[in-house]
Design a protein around this motif. Structure first.
Motif, PDB file in Angstrom:
ATOM      1  N   VAL A   1       9.733  -7.844  -5.849  1.00 32.86           N
ATOM      2  CA  VAL A   1       8.309  -8.091  -6.115  1.00 32.86           C
ATOM      3  C   VAL A   1       7.724  -7.003  -7.008  1.00 32.86           C
ATOM      4  CG1 VAL A   1       6.007  -8.328  -5.099  1.00 32.86           C
ATOM      5  CG2 VAL A   1       7.977  -9.341  -3.950  1.00 32.86           C
ATOM      6  N   VAL A   2       6.994  -7.439  -8.048  1.00 31.04           N
ATOM      7  CA  VAL A   2       6.190  -6.516  -8.859  1.00 31.04           C
ATOM      8  C   VAL A   2       4.742  -6.841  -8.525  1.00 31.04           C
ATOM      9  CG1 VAL A   2       5.443  -5.946 -11.209  1.00 31.04           C
ATOM     10  CG2 VAL A   2       7.868  -6.288 -10.715  1.00 31.04           C
ATOM     11  N   LYS A   3       4.072  -5.872  -7.873  1.00 35.18           N
ATOM     12  CA  LYS A   3       2.724  -6.150  -7.367  1.00 35.18           C
ATOM     13  C   LYS A   3       1.677  -5.511  -8.284  1.00 35.18           C
ATOM     14  CE  LYS A   3       0.312  -5.252  -3.005  1.00 35.18           C
ATOM     15  NZ  LYS A   3       0.575  -4.914  -1.605  1.00 35.18           N
ATOM     16  N   VAL A   4       0.675  -6.331  -8.644  1.00 31.94           N
ATOM     17  CA  VAL A   4      -0.377  -5.849  -9.551  1.00 31.94           C
ATOM     18  C   VAL A   4      -1.731  -6.096  -8.897  1.00 31.94           C
ATOM     19  CG1 VAL A   4      -1.451  -6.221 -11.811  1.00 31.94           C
ATOM     20  CG2 VAL A   4       1.037  -6.360 -11.581  1.00 31.94           C
ATOM     21  N   ASP A   5      -2.610  -5.089  -9.002  1.00 36.04           N
ATOM     22  CA  ASP A   5      -3.961  -5.255  -8.449  1.00 36.04           C
ATOM     23  C   ASP A   5      -4.758  -6.165  -9.387  1.00 36.04           C
ATOM     24  OD1 ASP A   5      -6.466  -5.098  -7.398  1.00 36.04           O
ATOM     25  OD2 ASP A   5      -6.784  -2.959  -7.850  1.00 36.04           O
ATOM     26  N   ALA A   6      -5.239  -7.298  -8.859  1.00 34.05           N
ATOM     27  CA  ALA A   6      -5.887  -8.300  -9.706  1.00 34.05           C
ATOM     28  C   ALA A   6      -7.410  -8.232  -9.667  1.00 34.05           C
ATOM     29  CB  ALA A   6      -5.429  -9.693  -9.289  1.00 34.05           C
ATOM     30  N   THR A   7      -7.960  -7.147  -9.100  1.00 32.75           N
ATOM     31  CA  THR A   7      -9.414  -7.055  -8.973  1.00 32.75           C
ATOM     32  C   THR A   7     -10.136  -6.667 -10.276  1.00 32.75           C
ATOM     33  OG1 THR A   7      -8.858  -6.123  -6.814  1.00 32.75           O
ATOM     34  CG2 THR A   7     -11.186  -6.284  -7.338  1.00 32.75           C
ATOM     35  N   PRO A   8      -9.583  -5.745 -11.089  1.00 33.40           N
ATOM     36  CA  PRO A   8     -10.317  -5.315 -12.292  1.00 33.40           C
ATOM     37  C   PRO A   8     -10.440  -6.417 -13.347  1.00 33.40           C
ATOM     38  CG  PRO A   8      -8.416  -3.869 -11.848  1.00 33.40           C
ATOM     39  CD  PRO A   8      -8.303  -5.030 -10.951  1.00 33.40           C
ATOM     40  N   THR A   9     -10.877  -6.031 -14.548  1.00 29.98           N
ATOM     41  CA  THR A   9     -11.059  -7.015 -15.635  1.00 29.98           C
ATOM     42  C   THR A   9      -9.688  -7.543 -16.087  1.00 29.98           C
ATOM     43  OG1 THR A   9     -10.789  -5.343 -17.359  1.00 29.98           O
ATOM     44  CG2 THR A   9     -13.031  -5.675 -16.489  1.00 29.98           C
ATOM     45  N   PRO A  10      -9.673  -8.704 -16.725  1.00 29.40           N
ATOM     46  CA  PRO A  10      -8.397  -9.257 -17.191  1.00 29.40           C
ATOM     47  C   PRO A  10      -7.607  -8.289 -18.070  1.00 29.40           C
ATOM     48  CG  PRO A  10     -10.126 -10.909 -17.354  1.00 29.40           C
ATOM     49  CD  PRO A  10     -10.789  -9.643 -16.915  1.00 29.40           C
TER      50      PRO A  10
END
Ligand code: UDP
Ligand code: MG
Length: 315
Positions: free
Chosen positions: A287-296
């Motif tokens: 798994v490569v986990k990315v925080d999806a909260t900020p701007t695109p």
């Protein structure tokens, strides 16, 4: 009248009534087909017995049961048992054949088979990245950028299902429609078959499979019959942020599931059914986990950096 005389009278009364009862009895009904052969030796019994004493009548009872004759007797009793005996067999044969025909027709209606022992694509030739994240996490947006910069072929399971749902004559149209509206998972056979078909048609060597697998059985089946995935790109986003994005998107998306009620169901399905898939791949270090909260843009920057670490600069 003495007690003995009284007893005798009662006894006589009993005998008389028994005799008259027996006389009124119908001849016994044959119960077996072979009874006609037996009866040739005993066929005159009923007429004889009618005139005998009640005691002899009682003694003759066992023989009276054999008095089944086809000669000089009433015709074989109603409902001719010979024929009745065949019905159960006919019914069993009819049910058996009906069931077999149903089964054959069912198999014909199944989606293209994905039952094969080796995957359709080898991971040596084809790179598959699963892109996961809650509804509204931004999977589609990030996939579009990866396609632009790294020439992946983007296959969204949701888009493929929506296209199949709208395809005239599709036998899964209604099923897909119901599942999407309720945020439920469409049976994996349908989705896996659609993805495999789309991969063959694209003829690419790099795929982003967006919004799939959403359930463990899909994950296992896809890797078994289509292609083992290189890794899972997981966009992690709080529910409140996703809900806000979906409601905003719902104003223009025209999607049947971008409304408050469907969104709630999709969240539940994601937590209960899809997160275990992410957890499973995490245990395998895929798994490569990315925080999806900020701007695109910020999310994309993190996506690139993390993917490059694992796959190399060219992805
Ligand atoms: N869906 C499904 N199986 C999949 C992918 C999607 O059944 O593998 C259905 C499910 O009902 C889901 C809907 O399609 O809620 C929309 O999926 P999509 O990926 O378009 O939603 P997103 O996550 O992008 O909001
Ligand atoms: Mg999407």
């Amino acid at each position: 009248m003495t007690a003995t005389a009284c007893g005798r009278q009662a006894w006589r009364q009993l005998i008389r009534s028994t005799a008259s009862n027996l006389r009124q009895q119908q001849p016994l009904q044959p119960r077996f087909a072979f009874s006609r052969q037996i009866s040739s030796t005993t066929r005159s019994l009923p007429s004889r017995t009618a005139t005998r004493s009640p005691f002899s009548l009682l003694r003759q009872q066992p023989f009276a049961q054999r008095s089944y004759s086809s000669q000089g007797q009433p015709p074989p009793p109603r409902g001719s048992n010979n024929q009745v005996k065949f019905w159960p067999f006919l019914i069993v044969i009819a049910l058996g054949s009906g069931g077999y025909i149903l089964l054959v027709n069912r198999r014909k209606e199944m989606p293209p088979t994905t039952d094969q022992s080796t995957p359709a694509f080898s991971p040596a030739d084809v790179t598959v990245l699963f892109v996961l994240g809650g509804p509204g996490a931004g999977k589609g947006t990030q996939c579009a950028r990866l396609v632009r910069d790294y020439h992946f072929t983007h296959l969204s399971a949701g888009d493929l299902l929506r296209a199949e749902q709208d395809r005239p004559g599709s036998q899964y149209g209604q099923l897909i429609k119901d599942c999407i509206k309720n945020g439920a998972i469409v049976p994996m056979e349908v989705t896996v078959a659609l993805l495999e078909k789309a991969m063959r048609e694209a003829g690419s060597s790099k795929f982003l499979i967006d919004g799939f697998p959403r359930k463990m059985d899909q994950a296992l089946k896809f890797e078994e019959v289509v292609c083992p995935a290189r890794l899972v790109l997981f966009y992690d986003c709080p529910e409140a942020v996703m809900e806000q994005r979906l409601l905003e998107r719902g104003k223009t998306s025209g999607r049947a599931d971008d409304n408050a009620e469907s969104i709630r169901k999709r969240f539940r399905t994601f937590i209960e059914t899809s997160m275990p898939v992410v957890d499973h791949y995490e245990t395998e270090n895929r798994v490569v986990k990315v925080d999806a909260t900020p701007t695109p843009d910020q999310v994309y920057a993190e996506t690139q950096a993390k993917l490059k670490k694992v796959l190399g600069d060219k992805l």
